[in-house]
Design an enzyme around this catalytic site. Structure first.
Site, PDB file in Angstrom:
ATOM      1  N   TYR A  26      -1.178  -6.136  28.373  1.00  0.00           N
ATOM      2  CA  TYR A  26      -0.816  -6.107  29.789  1.00  0.00           C
ATOM      3  C   TYR A  26      -0.703  -7.488  30.447  1.00  0.00           C
ATOM      4  O   TYR A  26      -0.327  -7.575  31.615  1.00  0.00           O
ATOM      5  CB  TYR A  26      -1.821  -5.235  30.554  1.00  0.00           C
ATOM      6  N   HIS A 103       6.532  -0.322  34.318  1.00  0.00           N
ATOM      7  CA  HIS A 103       5.431  -0.469  33.362  1.00  0.00           C
ATOM      8  C   HIS A 103       5.408  -1.901  32.866  1.00  0.00           C
ATOM      9  O   HIS A 103       6.458  -2.476  32.553  1.00  0.00           O
ATOM     10  CB  HIS A 103       5.599   0.484  32.175  1.00  0.00           C
TER      11      HIS A 103
HETATM   12  C1  DQA Z   1       1.264   1.265  31.749  1.00  0.00           C
HETATM   13  C2  DQA Z   1       1.547   2.034  30.445  1.00  0.00           C
HETATM   14  C3  DQA Z   1       0.744   3.310  30.382  1.00  0.00           C
HETATM   15  O1  DQA Z   1       1.008   4.010  29.159  1.00  0.00           O
HETATM   16  C4  DQA Z   1      -0.731   3.011  30.453  1.00  0.00           C
HETATM   17  O2  DQA Z   1      -1.482   4.227  30.458  1.00  0.00           O
HETATM   18  C5  DQA Z   1      -1.100   2.176  31.616  1.00  0.00           C
HETATM   19  C6  DQA Z   1      -0.221   1.042  31.945  1.00  0.00           C
HETATM   20  C7  DQA Z   1       1.975  -0.105  31.767  1.00  0.00           C
HETATM   21  O3  DQA Z   1       2.042  -0.686  32.838  1.00  0.00           O
HETATM   22  O4  DQA Z   1       2.419  -0.593  30.724  1.00  0.00           O
HETATM   23  O5  DQA Z   1      -2.126   2.344  32.243  1.00  0.00           O
HETATM   24  O6  DQA Z   1       1.767   2.041  32.832  1.00  0.00           O
END
Ligand code: DQA
Length: 148
Positions: A26, A103
């Site tokens: 992330y 995302h």
């Molecule tokens: C997310 C991707 C999702 O699968 C995950 O559960 C998240 C973050 C992303 O920003 O990449 O919490 O939304």
């Protein structure tokens, strides 16, 4: 249409932990960094932003419902609720507002359970895998969509 659109930015569960949460997936930007960048960008785009994060599905739904009449679009990273929540999708659809889904990670390059989104079908677009930069790209695209 409002001359200065107000955009509601919704951050779902666990996104409060950005910066320390699995940074290899992330990134290192914190939620405050992302919201600060969006607020600065909003000035340049001629829109305003209101950001909200919750780890609770019902609170997210309450905030989304409250956007009716006060916001012109919703930029949302639903976190894990992306892949599980019919209720979140229904709340977004009920507002009638344009929704842009973001995302940080490329969910399509990850586990199969992340390949399905309950939100994408009612979104005007989806950005996945651009890291924190994706929020800015999403905000610009959403405002352009609202302005037609
Ligand atoms: C997310 C991707 C999702 O699968 C995950 O559960 C998240 C973050 C992303 O920003 O990449 O919490 O939304």
């Amino acid at each position: 249409m409002a001359a200065t659109p107000n955009i509601l930015v919704i951050h779902g569960p666990n996104l409060n932990l950005l910066g320390t949460r699995e940074p290899d997936i992330y990134g290192h930007a914190t939620l405050a960094d992302i919201d600060g960048d969006l607020a600065a960008q909003a000035g340049a785009l001629g829109c305003s932003v209101e950001s909200y994060q919750s780890n609770h599905e019902g609170e997210l739904i309450d905030r989304i419902q409250a956007a009716m009449g006060s916001s012109q679009g919703i930029l949302i990273n639903p976190g894990g609720l992306t892949h599980s929540s019919v209720s979140l999708r229904d709340a977004l659809a009920a507002t009638g507002l344009p929704v842009l889904e973001v995302h940080l990670s490329n969910v399509f390059a990850r586990e199969p359970f992340r390949h399905q989104s309950f939100v994408s079908g009612i979104a005007v677009g989806v950005i996945s895998g651009l890291g924190a930069r994706g929020y800015g790209v999403g905000l610009e695209a959403l405002v352009a969509h609202i302005r037609g």
